[in-house]
Design a protein around this motif. Structure first.
Motif, PDB file in Angstrom:
ATOM      1  N   THR A   6     -70.805 -20.049  41.584  1.00  0.00           N
ATOM      2  CA  THR A   6     -70.507 -19.042  40.565  1.00  0.00           C
ATOM      3  C   THR A   6     -71.631 -18.022  40.479  1.00  0.00           C
ATOM      4  OG1 THR A   6     -69.261 -20.663  39.275  1.00  0.00           O
ATOM      5  CG2 THR A   6     -69.975 -18.677  38.134  1.00  0.00           C
ATOM      6  N   TYR A   7     -72.864 -18.507  40.452  1.00  0.00           N
ATOM      7  CA  TYR A   7     -74.008 -17.597  40.412  1.00  0.00           C
ATOM      8  C   TYR A   7     -74.070 -16.734  41.671  1.00  0.00           C
ATOM      9  CZ  TYR A   7     -76.008 -19.621  36.184  1.00  0.00           C
ATOM     10  OH  TYR A   7     -76.218 -20.005  34.891  1.00  0.00           O
ATOM     11  N   ARG A 234     -66.115 -18.351  34.760  1.00  0.00           N
ATOM     12  CA  ARG A 234     -66.946 -19.552  34.619  1.00  0.00           C
ATOM     13  C   ARG A 234     -68.110 -19.333  33.652  1.00  0.00           C
ATOM     14  NH1 ARG A 234     -68.582 -24.068  37.776  1.00  0.00           N
ATOM     15  NH2 ARG A 234     -69.781 -25.356  36.339  1.00  0.00           N
ATOM     16  N   LEU A 235     -68.767 -18.180  33.739  1.00  0.00           N
ATOM     17  CA  LEU A 235     -69.974 -17.943  32.954  1.00  0.00           C
ATOM     18  C   LEU A 235     -69.703 -17.296  31.606  1.00  0.00           C
ATOM     19  CD1 LEU A 235     -72.349 -16.525  35.735  1.00  0.00           C
ATOM     20  CD2 LEU A 235     -72.231 -18.880  34.868  1.00  0.00           C
ATOM     21  N   ALA A 237     -68.421 -13.372  29.831  1.00  0.00           N
ATOM     22  CA  ALA A 237     -68.847 -11.983  30.025  1.00  0.00           C
ATOM     23  C   ALA A 237     -70.300 -11.774  29.629  1.00  0.00           C
ATOM     24  CB  ALA A 237     -67.945 -11.047  29.216  1.00  0.00           C
ATOM     25  N   GLY A 238     -70.762 -12.475  28.571  1.00  0.00           N
ATOM     26  CA  GLY A 238     -72.122 -12.277  28.095  1.00  0.00           C
ATOM     27  C   GLY A 238     -73.161 -12.672  29.122  1.00  0.00           C
ATOM     28  N   ARG A 239     -73.032 -13.869  29.689  1.00  0.00           N
ATOM     29  CA  ARG A 239     -73.999 -14.333  30.677  1.00  0.00           C
ATOM     30  C   ARG A 239     -73.897 -13.528  31.966  1.00  0.00           C
ATOM     31  NH1 ARG A 239     -73.038 -20.610  31.158  1.00  0.00           N
ATOM     32  NH2 ARG A 239     -74.776 -20.483  32.638  1.00  0.00           N
ATOM     33  N   ALA A 240     -72.684 -13.164  32.347  1.00  0.00           N
ATOM     34  CA  ALA A 240     -72.513 -12.405  33.584  1.00  0.00           C
ATOM     35  C   ALA A 240     -73.132 -11.013  33.472  1.00  0.00           C
ATOM     36  CB  ALA A 240     -71.029 -12.289  33.925  1.00  0.00           C
ATOM     37  N   ALA A 241     -73.100 -10.423  32.267  1.00  0.00           N
ATOM     38  CA  ALA A 241     -73.614  -9.063  32.089  1.00  0.00           C
ATOM     39  C   ALA A 241     -75.081  -8.947  32.472  1.00  0.00           C
ATOM     40  CB  ALA A 241     -73.416  -8.615  30.639  1.00  0.00           C
ATOM     41  N   ILE A 242     -75.845 -10.019  32.311  1.00  0.00           N
ATOM     42  CA  ILE A 242     -77.263  -9.989  32.654  1.00  0.00           C
ATOM     43  C   ILE A 242     -77.456  -9.630  34.122  1.00  0.00           C
ATOM     44  CG2 ILE A 242     -79.411 -11.331  32.707  1.00  0.00           C
ATOM     45  CD1 ILE A 242     -78.344 -10.751  29.917  1.00  0.00           C
ATOM     46  N   PHE A 243     -76.553 -10.087  34.971  1.00  0.00           N
ATOM     47  CA  PHE A 243     -76.696  -9.865  36.408  1.00  0.00           C
ATOM     48  C   PHE A 243     -76.489  -8.398  36.788  1.00  0.00           C
ATOM     49  CE2 PHE A 243     -76.005 -14.361  36.057  1.00  0.00           C
ATOM     50  CZ  PHE A 243     -76.802 -14.909  37.045  1.00  0.00           C
ATOM     51  N   LEU A 244     -75.887  -7.606  35.894  1.00  0.00           N
ATOM     52  CA  LEU A 244     -75.711  -6.187  36.193  1.00  0.00           C
ATOM     53  C   LEU A 244     -77.048  -5.460  36.295  1.00  0.00           C
ATOM     54  CD1 LEU A 244     -72.628  -5.269  33.973  1.00  0.00           C
ATOM     55  CD2 LEU A 244     -72.705  -5.636  36.436  1.00  0.00           C
TER      56      LEU A 244
END
Length: 295
Positions: A6-7, A234-235, A237-244
């Protein structure tokens, strides 16, 4: 899907979107912006329609209105402004301006559909805007915003509006792949129509530009979108946004490898923008709409 994979998915999407800004430079040097956008999404739509067919699905015409709006805002509007902007701005500037997108999405959602903004977002937005202002204005005596920077900012607004429209209009009884195929098809047809009406010629670019456009289409378009959606499921939207935050970092690294390292002004602006987005997005709350960079 394992957490490690996922990461990898969200990392891949963010890195591909960051690379799109560098890849767009040789493309717009050889192709008219509207032709570049049309070519990219004609190919992407064909791939997505093929995937839809292989999965035994179809695009339901009952959702035509939603697909038309989303295609015009998120594919046609964004890509036209993006490719036009990349003619007269740097890859790093473009990526840093687009890094504001999660905050712009939250602000538009608040203004149009009444989504509540958290205190972190209210505090982060002016800081992020200051970071972008430092990048686009520079620190010289004659402050000037380039035409390209303005267009990229408008592209970011277009994508932020698309994110909000997705929340309101995206069909829930149809698979994401089928809906994406329809949205890409609408955008591709609109870009093609504008290109034909403007008299622009569909030209075959040189090898370098052709490879760059192909990577933007497959890697930074189809695969990045599928990976990002898988990561969000899986993560969250909040956690995924960090990767932007990796979007401008990736563009900076590629530019440095090409012999154009970021300036002190760009690094200062990047620190403010990335810090603001991280502060606003770090889990405790969810962003108001699914954040995305989808360049």
């Amino acid at each position: 899907m394992s957490l490690a994979f996922t990461y990898f998915c969200v990392l891949f999407a963010a890195i591909q979107w960051g690379a799109n800004f560098n890849l767009a430079i040789p493309v717009v040097a050889e192709m008219p912006p509207v032709v570049a956008g049309a070519t990219r999404y004609l190919l992407a739509a064909l791939i997505m329609l093929t995937l839809t067919y292989i999965r035994g699905e179809h695009v339901p015409l009952r959702h035509a209105r939603a697909y038309i709006v989303l295609g015009l805002v998120g594919v046609f509007g964004f890509n036209l402004l993006f490719f036009l902007g990349m003619q007269s701005t740097s890859a790093v500037n473009g990526a840093l301006i687009m890094a504001l997108n999660p905050l712009l999405t939250a602000l538009i959602a608040w203004a149009t559909i009444g989504e509540r903004l958290h205190m972190r977002q209210w505090l982060a937005f002016p800081i992020g805007l200051l970071g972008v202002a430092i990048v686009v204005l520079g620190a010289g005596a004659h402050l000037e915003i380039s035409h390209g920077d303005i267009l990229i900012f408008l592209a970011s607004l277009s994508w932020a509006a698309y994110n909000v429209c997705v929340k309101k209009m995206m069909p829930t009884d149809t698979s994401g792949i089928a809906s994406t195929a329809a949205i890409m098809t609408v955008g591709a047809l609109a870009l093609t129509l504008v290109a034909l009406l403007s008299g622009e010629q569909f030209v075959m670019p040189g090898q370098h530009a052709a490879i760059a456009l192909l990577i933007m289409t497959i890697g930074g378009g189809v695969l990045a979108y599928l990976c990002w959606n898988a990561g969000i499921r899986r993560l969250g939207a909040g956690r995924a946004a960090i990767f932007l935050n990796l979007v401008p970092v990736t563009s900076m690294v590629i530019a440095a490898m090409e012999g154009v390292p970021p300036t002190t002004i760009q690094l200062t602006g990047a620190a403010l923008v990335i810090g603001a987005v991280s502060f606003a997005s770090w889990p405790r709350q969810q962003p108001t709409a699914c954040p995305s960079a989808a360049t």
